[in-house]
Design an enzyme around this catalytic site. Structure first.
Site, PDB file in Angstrom:
ATOM      1  N   ASP A 132       1.108  -1.177  -0.013  1.00 19.62           N
ATOM      2  CA  ASP A 132       0.040  -0.166   0.364  1.00 19.62           C
ATOM      3  C   ASP A 132       0.751   1.242  -0.440  1.00 19.62           C
ATOM      4  O   ASP A 132       2.099   1.000   0.445  1.00 19.62           O
ATOM      5  CB  ASP A 132      -0.707   0.110   1.288  1.00 19.62           C
ATOM      6  CG  ASP A 132      -1.952   0.803   1.427  1.00 19.62           C
ATOM      7  OD1 ASP A 132      -2.150   1.732  -0.310  1.00 19.62           O
ATOM      8  OD2 ASP A 132      -3.317   0.787   2.153  1.00 19.62           O
ATOM      9  N   ARG A 185      -2.934   0.162  -7.669  1.00 19.57           N
ATOM     10  CA  ARG A 185      -3.981  -0.344  -7.619  1.00 19.57           C
ATOM     11  C   ARG A 185      -4.336   1.264  -7.469  1.00 19.57           C
ATOM     12  O   ARG A 185      -3.702   1.999  -7.444  1.00 19.57           O
ATOM     13  CB  ARG A 185      -4.279  -0.671  -6.239  1.00 19.57           C
ATOM     14  CG  ARG A 185      -5.520  -0.072  -5.890  1.00 19.57           C
ATOM     15  CD  ARG A 185      -5.473  -0.576  -4.017  1.00 19.57           C
ATOM     16  NE  ARG A 185      -7.032  -0.500  -3.296  1.00 19.57           N
ATOM     17  CZ  ARG A 185      -7.132   0.492  -2.712  1.00 19.57           C
ATOM     18  NH1 ARG A 185      -6.346   1.123  -2.239  1.00 19.57           N
ATOM     19  NH2 ARG A 185      -8.072   0.786  -2.247  1.00 19.57           N
TER      20      ARG A 185
END
Length: 308
Positions: A132, A185
């Site tokens: 992330d 992402r």
């Protein structure tokens, strides 16, 4: 203004300590957080899988303060991978580098994350680790970290990262990631950043998101489009149809508890959908950022707090 207010609240240590220990705080957070343990994440993931959607599981937490905490965080992710395999879940994992000790011992963080990626790669079917993205002080370190991990033998298809569309540097970062065939992402971004490095106007962020989205969709690499913005989703659908991009070559991604109606609608229309399922005791910063992203989330929580 609302987003900045909730980002400020997410950083308030006193409010966080109270919320994470109070019964009412845990009750209202349940809309967006699966629970506090791995069994909670498994239960929610099974339900999401039954609804035809895949999952990304995240143990909430950031910025550990010592090596033992980093090792504990990594061990928990090993247990999550074991639970995915044992329960036949259609899921991957998402983690933050500061949760793996990046600020404590960078070499240890590399060792821990590499071990998780290696384990995911050996799963059947192969698993995937999403590294992330955090605030801008970590952007380059995270990208360097992922490029290095991806280049290691056997890791190429089992690790990817996140790009935040509100950062002005993101187009160049996307181009470099695509040149190495690294899965991305794409999200808008949830941290407060200075105007020197980030777009401030919604129209600018949306415009950059759509530009980067089209780059990803045409790349031939499987990426995730993380958004609850229905206008952007319709733009993606239309672009896929115009460019003859098959619906199984990318996926939409949404957060657990947000726009469940839209998640189901996309599945019914034949698109791929992944739901981000967070769990853990350190849910407060994540929860407050979710409230700031969408005013409807605030009203939902207020209604539930008033119920008997």
């Amino acid at each position: 203004m609302l987003r900045a207010f909730f980002v400020h609240l997410s950083e308030n240590r006193s409010l966080r300590n109270f919320a994470e220990r109070s019964a009412i705080g845990q009750r209202v957070s349940g809309r967006f957080v699966a629970g506090t343990g791995i069994s909670d994440a498994v239960r929610v993931t099974q339900a999401v899988n039954r609804a035809g959607m895949t999952v990304s599981i995240d143990n909430l937490g950031e910025n550990v303060t010592n090596r033992d905490e980093a090792r504990h965080s990594a061990q928990l992710y090993h247990q999550i991978l074991d639970a995915i395999a044992a329960n036949g879940l259609n899921a991957n994992i998402s983690l933050k580098l500061t949760h793996m000790g990046l600020d404590v011992d960078e070499s240890l963080a590399r060792e821990l994350v590499s071990g998780l990626v290696g384990k995911a790669a050996l799963m059947s079917p192969p698993g995937f680790v999403r590294v992330d993205m955090e605030g801008s002080p970590y952007t380059q370190r995270t990208l360097d970290f992922v490029h290095e991990l991806h280049a290691r033998p056997g890791h190429a298809n089992s690790v990817g990262t996140v790009i935040q569309a509100y950062l002005k540097r993101s187009e160049a970062d996307v181009e470099k990631l695509l040149s190495s065939a690294i899965r991305i992402r794409l999200c808008k971004g949830a941290y407060k950043e200075p105007p020197s490095i980030a777009y401030e106007k919604k129209s600018e962020v949306d415009g950059n998101y759509i530009k980067l989205m089209k780059m990803l969709m045409k790349s031939g690499i499987y990426h995730g489009l993380a958004t609850h913005d229905e206008n952007i989703i319709r733009e993606a659908e239309a672009f896929a149809r115009r460019e003859n991009i098959p619906p199984d070559t990318f996926e939409f991604q949404m957060l657990y508890g947000i726009r469940r109606d839209l998640q189901q609608s996309l599945i019914k229309d034949g698109w791929q959908m992944r739901v981000y399922v967070p769990f853990g005791t350190e849910w407060y910063p994540y929860f407050m950022r979710r409230l700031g992203e969408r005013p409807a989330n605030v009203f939902f929580v207020m209604r539930n707090m008033l119920r008997s």
